[in-house]
Scaffold this active site. Structure first.
Site, PDB file in Angstrom:
ATOM      1  N   ASP A  43       0.825  -1.206   0.000  1.00 34.10           N
ATOM      2  CA  ASP A  43       0.000   0.000   0.000  1.00 34.10           C
ATOM      3  C   ASP A  43       0.864   1.262   0.000  1.00 34.10           C
ATOM      4  O   ASP A  43       2.086   1.199   0.200  1.00 34.10           O
ATOM      5  CB  ASP A  43      -0.968   0.005   1.206  1.00 34.10           C
ATOM      6  N   ASN A  74      -7.957  -2.477  13.862  1.00 33.63           N
ATOM      7  CA  ASN A  74      -9.338  -2.754  13.430  1.00 33.63           C
ATOM      8  C   ASN A  74      -9.414  -3.965  12.495  1.00 33.63           C
ATOM      9  O   ASN A  74     -10.434  -4.207  11.861  1.00 33.63           O
ATOM     10  CB  ASN A  74      -9.942  -1.524  12.741  1.00 33.63           C
ATOM     11  N   HIS A 119      -7.500  -4.422   9.792  1.00 33.83           N
ATOM     12  CA  HIS A 119      -7.158  -4.202   8.379  1.00 33.83           C
ATOM     13  C   HIS A 119      -5.856  -4.907   8.016  1.00 33.83           C
ATOM     14  O   HIS A 119      -4.971  -5.085   8.847  1.00 33.83           O
ATOM     15  CB  HIS A 119      -7.163  -2.706   7.995  1.00 33.83           C
ATOM     16  N   GLU A 176      -9.783  -1.661   4.728  1.00 33.45           N
ATOM     17  CA  GLU A 176     -10.506  -1.312   5.945  1.00 33.45           C
ATOM     18  C   GLU A 176     -11.768  -2.179   6.073  1.00 33.45           C
ATOM     19  O   GLU A 176     -12.196  -2.809   5.093  1.00 33.45           O
ATOM     20  CB  GLU A 176     -10.889   0.172   5.887  1.00 33.45           C
TER      21      GLU A 176
END
Ligand code: GLP
Length: 233
Positions: free
Chosen positions: A67, A128, A130, A135
């Site tokens: 990313d 979270n 990810h 996401e």
């Protein structure tokens, strides 16, 4: 998913580095998927040391980063381009033209395939759940794309910036499908803060788009590498 727990993150990182070094030793044309964040730094240090110690060349290795923020200048110290140069690329004999980052002006998934596919993909995990910047809400068939960052991710990543306002609101990330196409996946998780998310992942039995890392249960060759702090209460 195979689980490996080490006493320290240094030992865990050494194990991860050995997986990479062995692969490159056996195949000079290895294709690696690389992650950023604080977690893989020690693995990269160990790869640098071992490549010198055992005289392992990365001259023909290709890398695909997971990313990158959108929009950020690649010379910006917060960019993942900069991170990779600082923490790995400038310290081994890899050719920069063989290192790829996702962007909107190319079909990253096709590019990965054209180079033979990723042999080992290194992953971290967000609080979270990810992976990359996929996401919660990311679909199983997602490809490399622009993704809006969760507020919780912006807050978590603000530790690398002067203030939360400076954190880019978007990123380009490999998709879940892109990641699952890798031949082997190695997920690293270190430190107390990751305890909850690690146990959520280990208790996962099926894909849940609200917890993107759950996609890993669908892959036949995943190693979860933890230090004691992320695994034991
Ligand atoms: C970042 C990256 C992820 C990384 C995760 C965890 O936002 N996009 O690829 O795995 O968050 O980061 P850290 O290793 O610093 O905990």
């Amino acid at each position: 998913m195979k689980l490996k727990i080490f006493d320290t993150k240094e030992l865990a990182s050494e194990y991860a580095a050995d997986l990479i070094i062995d692969k490159v030793k056996n195949n000079k044309n290895t294709v690696l998927g690389l992650a950023t964040g604080s977690t893989p730094i020690q693995t990269y240090k160990s790869i640098i040391e071992k490549s010198k110690l055992y005289d392992i060349s990365f001259a023909k290795v290709k890398t695909f980063n997971l990313d990158e923020y959108h929009v950020i200048d690649k010379y910006n110290e917060q960019s993942y381009h900069y991170f990779m140069k600082e923490n790995l690329f400038s310290k081994i004999d890899i050719k920069l033209e063989n290192t790829y980052f996702p962007s909107l002006d190319q079909n990253y998934d096709e590019l990965i395939e054209s180079k033979g596919g990723i042999d080992i993909q290194i992953l971290g995990i967000g609080l979270n759940g990810h992976i990359g910047f996929n996401e919660p809400g990311s679909s199983l068939d997602s490809k490399t794309r622009k993704e809006k960052l969760d507020q919780s991710t912006i807050t978590a990543n603000s530790r690398f910036f002067n203030s939360e306002n400076e954190v880019p609101k978007f990123a380009i990330t490999m998709g879940i499908d892109t990641i699952l196409k890798s031949k082997k996946i190695v997920l690293l998780a270190f430190g107390k803060a990751k305890y909850k998310v690690v146990h959520k992942l280990l208790n996962t039995t099926k894909f849940d788009s609200n917890f993107p890392a759950s996609a890993l249960v669908l892959h036949p060759d995943v190693e979860i590498i933890c230090d004691k702090e992320s695994y034991e209460k």
